[in-house]
Write a protein that holds these residues in place. Structure first.
Motif, mmCIF file in Angstrom:
data_model
loop_
_atom_site.group_PDB
_atom_site.id
_atom_site.type_symbol
_atom_site.label_atom_id
_atom_site.label_comp_id
_atom_site.label_asym_id
_atom_site.label_seq_id
_atom_site.Cartn_x
_atom_site.Cartn_y
_atom_site.Cartn_z
ATOM 1 N N LEU A 1 -10.278 -8.804 1.129
ATOM 2 C CA LEU A 1 -9.302 -9.339 2.059
ATOM 3 C C LEU A 1 -7.897 -9.230 1.476
ATOM 4 C CD1 LEU A 1 -8.686 -11.079 4.652
ATOM 5 C CD2 LEU A 1 -8.873 -13.064 3.138
ATOM 6 N N VAL A 2 -6.954 -8.803 2.318
ATOM 7 C CA VAL A 2 -5.541 -8.843 1.946
ATOM 8 C C VAL A 2 -4.803 -9.577 3.058
ATOM 9 C CG1 VAL A 2 -5.472 -6.822 0.444
ATOM 10 C CG2 VAL A 2 -5.210 -6.501 2.893
ATOM 11 N N LYS A 3 -3.756 -10.269 2.676
ATOM 12 C CA LYS A 3 -3.021 -11.064 3.661
ATOM 13 C C LYS A 3 -1.570 -11.172 3.262
ATOM 14 C CE LYS A 3 -4.673 -14.891 1.022
ATOM 15 N NZ LYS A 3 -4.680 -13.976 -0.091
ATOM 16 N N GLY A 4 -0.769 -11.506 4.223
ATOM 17 C CA GLY A 4 0.636 -11.786 3.991
ATOM 18 C C GLY A 4 1.080 -12.788 5.028
ATOM 19 N N ALA B 1 -2.263 -5.025 -0.743
ATOM 20 C CA ALA B 1 -3.178 -3.880 -0.702
ATOM 21 C C ALA B 1 -2.788 -2.834 -1.745
ATOM 22 C CB ALA B 1 -3.184 -3.264 0.690
ATOM 23 N N VAL B 2 -1.504 -2.606 -1.930
ATOM 24 C CA VAL B 2 -1.026 -1.651 -2.939
ATOM 25 C C VAL B 2 -1.419 -2.121 -4.334
ATOM 26 C CG1 VAL B 2 1.066 -0.727 -4.031
ATOM 27 C CG2 VAL B 2 0.837 -0.687 -1.540
ATOM 28 N N ARG B 3 -1.289 -3.420 -4.603
ATOM 29 C CA ARG B 3 -1.693 -3.958 -5.910
ATOM 30 C C ARG B 3 -3.179 -3.722 -6.182
ATOM 31 N NH1 ARG B 3 1.962 -7.946 -4.447
ATOM 32 N NH2 ARG B 3 0.361 -9.385 -3.715
ATOM 33 N N THR C 1 -8.805 -5.949 5.863
ATOM 34 C CA THR C 1 -9.660 -5.589 4.741
ATOM 35 C C THR C 1 -9.102 -4.342 4.064
ATOM 36 O OG1 THR C 1 -11.587 -6.504 5.881
ATOM 37 C CG2 THR C 1 -12.009 -4.985 4.042
ATOM 38 N N ALA C 2 -8.800 -4.470 2.780
ATOM 39 C CA ALA C 2 -8.317 -3.329 2.002
ATOM 40 C C ALA C 2 -9.497 -2.411 1.700
ATOM 41 C CB ALA C 2 -7.679 -3.813 0.706
ATOM 42 N N VAL C 3 -9.274 -1.101 1.837
ATOM 43 C CA VAL C 3 -10.322 -0.123 1.580
ATOM 44 C C VAL C 3 -9.765 1.052 0.790
ATOM 45 C CG1 VAL C 3 -11.611 -0.698 3.690
ATOM 46 C CG2 VAL C 3 -9.904 1.121 3.752
#
Length: 103
Positions: free
Chosen positions: A19-22, A68-70, A98-100
């Motif tokens: 999971l990624v969020k901002g 997501a980049v991190r 969702t980061a993939v």
């Protein structure tokens, strides 16, 4: 960074990272808030609030992308937005997905 609202990307095999969020909480300037209050009496579009929400979506999206980049993701799938009122004239906007990575 590729962002999609779908769960898959055509032609790509995906490995889920997580999971990624901002998020951000935004409000309008006091003067604009008073102007918007008067606007509710006569009706019409509240442009200062539209601008605030557009800016909030952009900030939340950029923060999600940064996360997501991190994680070294290639894309974020299942991107969604959520909003909530924090207090009068202030709103939180959250972007998440969702980061993939591509296999």
């Amino acid at each position: 960074m590729l962002l999609v609202t779908t769960e898959n990307i055509s032609g790509k095999e995906l490995k889920h990272i997580g999971l990624v969020k901002g998020s951000t909480i935004q409000t309008v300037h006091f003067g604009k808030d008073i102007g918007a209050s008067f606007k509710t009496l006569i009706g019409g579009e509240l442009t200062s609030y539209n601008e605030m929400m557009e800016e909030a979506r952009e900030i939340a999206t950029e923060r999600m992308i940064d996360e997501a980049v991190r994680l070294k993701a290639d894309a974020v799938v299942g991107v969604r937005y959520s909003t909530s009122s924090v207090m009068q004239s202030a709103a939180e906007v959250m972007a998440y997905g969702t980061a993939v990575v591509f296999k």
